[in-house]
Scaffold this active site. Structure first.
Site, PDB file in Angstrom:
ATOM      1  N   ARG A 294       1.049  -1.147  -0.130  1.00  0.00           N
ATOM      2  CA  ARG A 294      -0.023   0.141   0.102  1.00  0.00           C
ATOM      3  C   ARG A 294       1.000   1.244   0.051  1.00  0.00           C
ATOM      4  O   ARG A 294       0.672   2.290  -0.738  1.00  0.00           O
ATOM      5  CB  ARG A 294      -1.018  -0.072   1.181  1.00  0.00           C
ATOM      6  CG  ARG A 294      -2.171  -0.916   0.962  1.00  0.00           C
ATOM      7  CD  ARG A 294      -3.148  -1.211   2.196  1.00  0.00           C
ATOM      8  NE  ARG A 294      -4.019  -2.280   1.728  1.00  0.00           N
ATOM      9  CZ  ARG A 294      -5.134  -2.322   2.687  1.00  0.00           C
ATOM     10  NH1 ARG A 294      -5.090  -2.023   3.859  1.00  0.00           N
ATOM     11  NH2 ARG A 294      -6.104  -3.259   2.343  1.00  0.00           N
ATOM     12  N   TYR A 434      -6.649  -0.847  -6.608  1.00  0.00           N
ATOM     13  CA  TYR A 434      -6.001  -2.086  -6.070  1.00  0.00           C
ATOM     14  C   TYR A 434      -4.927  -1.819  -4.897  1.00  0.00           C
ATOM     15  O   TYR A 434      -5.078  -0.730  -4.401  1.00  0.00           O
ATOM     16  CB  TYR A 434      -4.952  -2.624  -7.103  1.00  0.00           C
ATOM     17  CG  TYR A 434      -3.936  -1.883  -7.947  1.00  0.00           C
ATOM     18  CD1 TYR A 434      -3.443  -0.804  -7.365  1.00  0.00           C
ATOM     19  CD2 TYR A 434      -3.472  -2.401  -9.107  1.00  0.00           C
ATOM     20  CE1 TYR A 434      -2.249  -0.302  -7.905  1.00  0.00           C
ATOM     21  CE2 TYR A 434      -2.244  -1.637  -9.677  1.00  0.00           C
ATOM     22  CZ  TYR A 434      -1.932  -0.811  -8.986  1.00  0.00           C
ATOM     23  OH  TYR A 434      -0.776  -0.062  -9.841  1.00  0.00           O
ATOM     24  N   GLU A 435      -4.948  -2.907  -4.004  1.00  0.00           N
ATOM     25  CA  GLU A 435      -4.347  -3.149  -2.814  1.00  0.00           C
ATOM     26  C   GLU A 435      -5.387  -2.319  -1.819  1.00  0.00           C
ATOM     27  O   GLU A 435      -4.808  -1.767  -0.661  1.00  0.00           O
ATOM     28  CB  GLU A 435      -3.087  -2.238  -2.815  1.00  0.00           C
ATOM     29  CG  GLU A 435      -1.909  -2.979  -3.471  1.00  0.00           C
ATOM     30  CD  GLU A 435      -1.719  -4.524  -3.167  1.00  0.00           C
ATOM     31  OE1 GLU A 435      -1.981  -4.766  -2.115  1.00  0.00           O
ATOM     32  OE2 GLU A 435      -1.392  -5.130  -4.135  1.00  0.00           O
ATOM     33  N   GLY A 436      -6.632  -2.711  -2.165  1.00  0.00           N
ATOM     34  CA  GLY A 436      -7.543  -2.137  -1.272  1.00  0.00           C
ATOM     35  C   GLY A 436      -7.872  -0.537  -1.714  1.00  0.00           C
ATOM     36  O   GLY A 436      -7.196   0.123  -1.673  1.00  0.00           O
TER      37      GLY A 436
END
Length: 594
Positions: A294, A434-436
């Site tokens: 992140r 992406y990545e949350g």
């Protein structure tokens, strides 16, 4: 248009704003010093400019390809990866016992900004490997650390993160992949994963997949997930590769951007796998990898913004149209139109704020591991946890907005593919997802990070911002100070309001409704704080007689631009936070549809 790595900006931000000297003072990095920092940044800039940037356009046009159960990297990418790995770029912050260089994480992040800016699709491959390295270092067995880490740190093998399934997007508790014990310490892994970045390619001989799956007796939901390691090729006891393992790509996605980054659909069909960490704690173990990624994605947002900005600045200096209001020149560069120059100035200021935010998160991560006392490490861990969702979400939103403004400066030429400005916009758009997703980052901020220490980490940031505000009077009178003061007040009011609503029995809807505007407000104001610290440092260097007064003066002007154009929105951000869940509850499906 060529890319120029902003090495001086990166070095200044690490030293004068993020405070990497605190990391050096811990003694945990005996090989680090300012000269080494500059040498690393110079070398990273060179490989990014000369090796990676020239492949960016062809990667977008040709992309990765899939055929007969295998993925082939975009033209030139496999060779570029091998050069990159040979240069030791996957080992900057990796532990020395695994062959890494043992340098600060913050320095690695700074170096990787240049990689993401030069070629965002390429940068995703090593970024995922770096995150996998962190996960194995934290949770792997001694065998896994001995067998896999040296080969991943050297770049001989790459890593992939395998979470998402067709029926389980952000809700990982709904995943159904299974891992059945084989009776010999290994597991048989079965299931399908989607959106697997660089899940298959031909740049290395082996790919180490870290996969979330369920054991046969696992409880339902997120508490029943374990983490497994599966290799593309089975690994023999001596580390050599054996037969192909039982998983394969069944296709790659056709995407809006990052065409050279293969986004794979992976099928696991009784693949041989190893358990990583403890059973049913895989989600917690995977978060080691996800949190590392992140912050890396936040740096990616900064990088693509820097690339789009440089592209737009070069175009504005070259494109001639209209009369300059400053020189009177009849056919002047559009850079001499005040609105174009204001747009570029705000772009640069926001990039500088995002860069400082991400690198400060990296410094906090280093300090959380290496500060002298447990109390200090706990303080810095709270700082890292607080800043991580902000760094990821604010910086990637900023990347999209700056890339969009880059298209705007090109005018009609920005909307056609010929200039390349559109690629930066298309590439940037994935990073808030992406990545949350950034909405998830906002919920994480208000739901977990803000309250995990009773708000102490946020209150500490607010107190430090007030200290900087008092020092700012040495530089400015009036608006630049007043806007920062108002913005700090907005953050303080919003933080206390959210903490109060979190404690209320009926406050959940209010807190979640406020999450996204609160994260944006925090990013805006912390970004302003970072630029204020940079302005103060620049003034101190000028007073000490440093040369290049124009460049240092520019650091002071950047804060003024940011204060006028970003901090001035703090009051409206606060108003959005205060609207509460009741207003949104009235926006029923029928109202929205009507």
């Amino acid at each position: 248009m060529t890319y120029r790595a902003p090495v001086r900006d990166l070095a200044f931000t690490l030293e004068a704003v993020a405070g990497i000297d605190q990391v050096a003072a811990t003694g945990a990095f005996p090989d680090y010093d300012p000269d080494l920092m500059r040498a690393v940044l110079d070398a990273a800039g060179q490989v990014s400019e000369e090796v990676l940037a020239p492949l960016n356009r062809i990667g977008d046009q040709k992309g990765a390809t899939y055929a007969n159960g295998a993925v082939t990297a975009a033209p030139g990418f496999a060779d570029a990866y091998r050069q990159f790995a040979a240069g030791g770029w996957l080992g900057l912050a990796a532990p020395t016992h695994a062959g890494g260089q043992g340098l600060p994480k913050a320095l690695e992040l700074a170096a990787y900004e240049t990689v993401h800016a030069a070629n965002m699709a390429f940068g995703l491959c090593p970024m995922l490997s770096l995150a996998a390295i962190e996960a194995l270092e934290a949770h792997g067995t001694e065998h896994q650390k001995t067998m896999y880490l040296p080969r991943m740190v050297s770049g001989e093998w790459t890593g992939a993160m395998c979470l998402t399934e067709p029926q389980a997007g952000s809700d990982l508790g709904a995943l159904t992949s299974t891992a059945v014990p084989n009776g010999d310490g290994t597991y048989s892994l079965t299931g399908q994963k989607i959106y697997i970045t660089w899940g298959d390619h031909d740049a290395t001989d082996n790919i180490v997949h870290l996969v979330l799956a369920r054991l046969p007796d696992a409880p339902a939901g997120p508490k029943g997930i374990s983490l497994f390691l599966a290799n593309k090729y089975l690994v023999k006891p001596d580390g050599s590769l054996g037969d192909r393992n039982g998983f394969r790509p069944v296709g790659i996605e056709h995407k809006l951007g990052i065409h050279a980054s293969p986004t794979c659909v992976m099928a696991y069909e009784g693949a041989t796998a190893e358990l990583v960490g403890r059973p049913n704690e895989g989600l917690a173990h995977m978060f080691t990898m996800m949190n590392a990624a992140r912050v890396g994605v936040g740096m990616e947002g900064v990088g693509i913004a820097e690339r789009a900005y440089q592209h737009a600045l070069a175009y504005a200096a070259d494109r001639r149209q209209g009369r300059s209001v400053w020189t009177g020149e009849a056919s002047a560069p559009i850079l001499d139109h005040p609105d174009v120059r204001r747009t570029l100035a705000v772009m640069k200021a926001r990039i500088s704020a995002g860069r400082a935010l991400c690198l400060s998160t990296g410094v906090a991560a280093d300090m959380s591991r290496h500060a002298a006392t447990e109390e200090e490490r706990r303080f810095w861990k709270g700082r890292e946890d607080l800043l991580t969702p902000i760094a990821k979400a604010w910086s990637t939103d900023m990347g999209v907005e700056v890339a969009s403004q880059g298209v705007q400066i090109h005018g009609g030429m920005g909307f056609v593919e010929e200039t390349g400005a559109a690629q930066h916009y298309r590439d940037a758009r994935i990073a808030p997802i992406y990545e949350g997703t950034n909405g998830i980052q906002a919920m994480d901020l208000v739901g977990r990070k803000l309250g995990q220490d009773g708000g102490a980490s946020a209150k500490a940031v607010i107190a430090e911002m007030k200290t900087t505000l008092a020092e700012l009077a040495r530089l400015y009178d009036g608006k630049p100070v007043e806007r920062f003061a108002t913005a700090i007040g907005a953050v303080e009011d919003a933080t206390l309001w959210i903490l109060d609503r979190k404690a209320a029995a009926d406050g959940a809807a209010d807190v979640l409704a406020a999450a996204a505007p609160y994260l944006t407000l925090m990013g805006d104001v912390i970004g302003g704080w970072m630029l204020a610290k940079g302005a103060l440092a620049a003034k101190a260097r000028l007073d000490a007689g440093e040369t290049d007064a124009e460049w240092l003066g520019g650091r002071i002007t950047l804060y003024e631009v940011y204060a006028a154009n970003v901090l001035g929105h703090a009051s409206s951000r606060l108003a959005a936070i205060g609207q509460g869940g009741a207003l949104l509850a009235r926006m029923t499906p029928s109202v929205l549809a009507g």
